[in-house]
Design a protein around this motif. Structure first.
Motif, PDB file in Angstrom:
ATOM      1  N   THR A 166       7.398   2.862 -17.436  1.00 42.04           N
ATOM      2  CA  THR A 166       8.130   3.895 -16.241  1.00 42.04           C
ATOM      3  C   THR A 166       7.661   5.115 -16.404  1.00 42.04           C
ATOM      4  O   THR A 166       8.384   6.092 -15.718  1.00 42.04           O
ATOM      5  N   ASN A 167       6.602   5.579 -16.907  1.00 46.62           N
ATOM      6  CA  ASN A 167       6.262   6.923 -17.114  1.00 46.62           C
ATOM      7  C   ASN A 167       5.056   7.414 -16.055  1.00 46.62           C
ATOM      8  O   ASN A 167       4.288   8.288 -16.317  1.00 46.62           O
ATOM      9  N   TRP A 168       4.754   6.490 -14.959  1.00 45.06           N
ATOM     10  CA  TRP A 168       3.771   6.737 -14.349  1.00 45.06           C
ATOM     11  C   TRP A 168       4.576   7.722 -13.102  1.00 45.06           C
ATOM     12  O   TRP A 168       5.450   7.710 -12.810  1.00 45.06           O
ATOM     13  N   GLU A 169       3.314   8.815 -12.835  1.00 44.09           N
ATOM     14  CA  GLU A 169       3.798   9.932 -11.835  1.00 44.09           C
ATOM     15  C   GLU A 169       3.402   9.452 -10.366  1.00 44.09           C
ATOM     16  O   GLU A 169       2.611   8.566 -10.168  1.00 44.09           O
ATOM     17  N   THR A 170       4.353   9.801  -9.518  1.00 43.97           N
ATOM     18  CA  THR A 170       4.079   9.776  -8.211  1.00 43.97           C
ATOM     19  C   THR A 170       2.880  10.774  -7.661  1.00 43.97           C
ATOM     20  O   THR A 170       2.626  11.522  -8.264  1.00 43.97           O
ATOM     21  N   TYR A 171       2.562  10.378  -6.505  1.00 45.42           N
ATOM     22  CA  TYR A 171       1.430  11.432  -5.895  1.00 45.42           C
ATOM     23  C   TYR A 171       2.080  12.795  -5.691  1.00 45.42           C
ATOM     24  O   TYR A 171       1.461  13.967  -6.093  1.00 45.42           O
TER      25      TYR A 171
END
Length: 369
Positions: free
Chosen positions: A358-363
């Protein structure tokens, strides 16, 4: 006039906000198979997709080949899924769950009481692995155990397990279910005559080898209605040691025509070339489109250009993206704006941690640093 894949569409019985689907991907982040708030966050982060298909979900205690996968056979699991479904629906997306029985692609350490996994036959997937415990009790990839062939009565019991899981899915609020008929798991083990050496009504001819798949589909249709039932297939795939056989094309032509008559929600085809296996042959999608008159989803090596071309050629209706959704929760927005994609970290695909989940960043989040 060309179709804009980012615009809302009615596709069969599905009303979708775009023609992009998130493909099912095992993430192994559930203790006791019960979905939780972290799973709800994970799926809601990716709910820009018009359709989300969940990771493979166990239909029974004996259907598993991976530790920590979610299930749909207990009341607690049904309640847990409600968290996920509500979060996705709040974002305006549809969500199907993929119902999964791995068959021989399992290990005694995962099975209740340490019994042998079951399969269409007793032929072992000697060079394939499950995610379980080794002889020292250490968690990790383990060689699949020798299976035990299901009796005909047991095959029908598994069919009932699929139907019960489908009912539970609707109780939880899912928009539908997708049977996992792909990737060398139980349903596909029955289809393949080099794995299925049965001499009863579930072996031999194309019709007999297809019987389990069609009976499972029919049982789910009876349970929840055809418009809520779908299936994933991997024609010409070879995952988990499913060798090619002479009647591949004839088998999938038969299935396509049978499934057309049943008016299910969709057929989800995966091109396994993206998984290091065999590619779909040239022209296969054209032939399949002639055999099957319903909604077709395609996954495997998809990008914006390929998706738009195949949809506008009328060969598929929805483009499904898998691994790229893991590390790009805003994948739809990135595709629409031609923004670069963040590569995934495969070592974080499985496990109970939130790292790589759940810790992936958006662009946009990255750009604002």
């Amino acid at each position: 006039m060309s179709i804009d894949i980012f615009k809302p569409a009615q596709i069969g019985s599905l009303y979708l906000k775009n023609r992009i689907a998130m493909a099912p991907m095992t993430r192994a982040r559930n203790v006791n198979g019960i979905p939780n708030d972290n799973n709800a966050l994970y799926y809601s982060q990716r709910a820009d997709a018009g359709l989300i298909i969940t990771e493979g979900t166990a239909i029974s205690e004996t259907s598993k080949g991976v530790l920590y996968i979610p299930g749909l056979y207990t009341r607690e699991q049904i309640e847990g899924w409600k968290l996920v479904i509500d979060a996705v629906h709040q974002k305006g997306s549809k969500i199907f769950t993929q119902l999964w029985h791995v068959g021989r692609v399992s290990h005694t350490s995962i099975q209740p009481g340490g019994v042998a996994p079951v399969g269409a036959s007793d032929i072992q997937a000697e060079n394939s692995t499950a995610w379980g415990y080794d002889e020292n009790g250490k968690e990790g990839f383990v060689t699949c155990s020798k299976p035990r062939a299901l009796s005909a009565e047991e095959v029908r019991n598994v069919t009932n397990d699929f139907a019960e899981a489908a009912k539970n899915a609707v109780k939880a609020g899912f928009d539908g279910i997708e049977l996992h008929g792909a990737n060398g798991y139980l349903i596909e083990q029955f289809l393949n005559p080099l794995i299925n050496n049965r001499t009863d009504e579930y072996g031999g001819s194309i019709e007999n080898r297809s019987r389990f798949l069609l009976e499972a589909i029919d049982a789910c249709i009876d349970a929840i209605g055809a418009e809520k039932v779908a299936i994933r297939l991997t024609p010409y795939g070879g995952l988990h040691e499913l060798p090619h056989y002479e009647e591949i094309e004839a088998t999938y032509e038969y299935l396509a025509k049978e499934l057309s008559q049943r008016k299910i929600a969709y057929i989800h085809i995966m091109d396994q070339q993206s998984r290091g296996s065999f590619a779909l042959p040239e022209g296969f999608l054209n032939r399949f489109r002639n055999w099957y008159d319903g909604t077709i989803i395609l996954a495997g090596g998809m990008n914006r250009e390929k998706s738009e071309r195949l949809i506008n050629e009328g060969l598929i209706d929805i483009a499904a993206f898998g691994e790229s959704f893991i590390s790009n929760p805003d994948l739809v927005e990135r595709l629409q704006n031609n923004w670069p994609l963040t590569p995934p970290k495969r070592e974080l695909h499985y496990g109970l941690t939130l790292d790589g989940y759940t810790n992936w960043e958006t662009y946009t989040e990255k750009a604002n640093y």
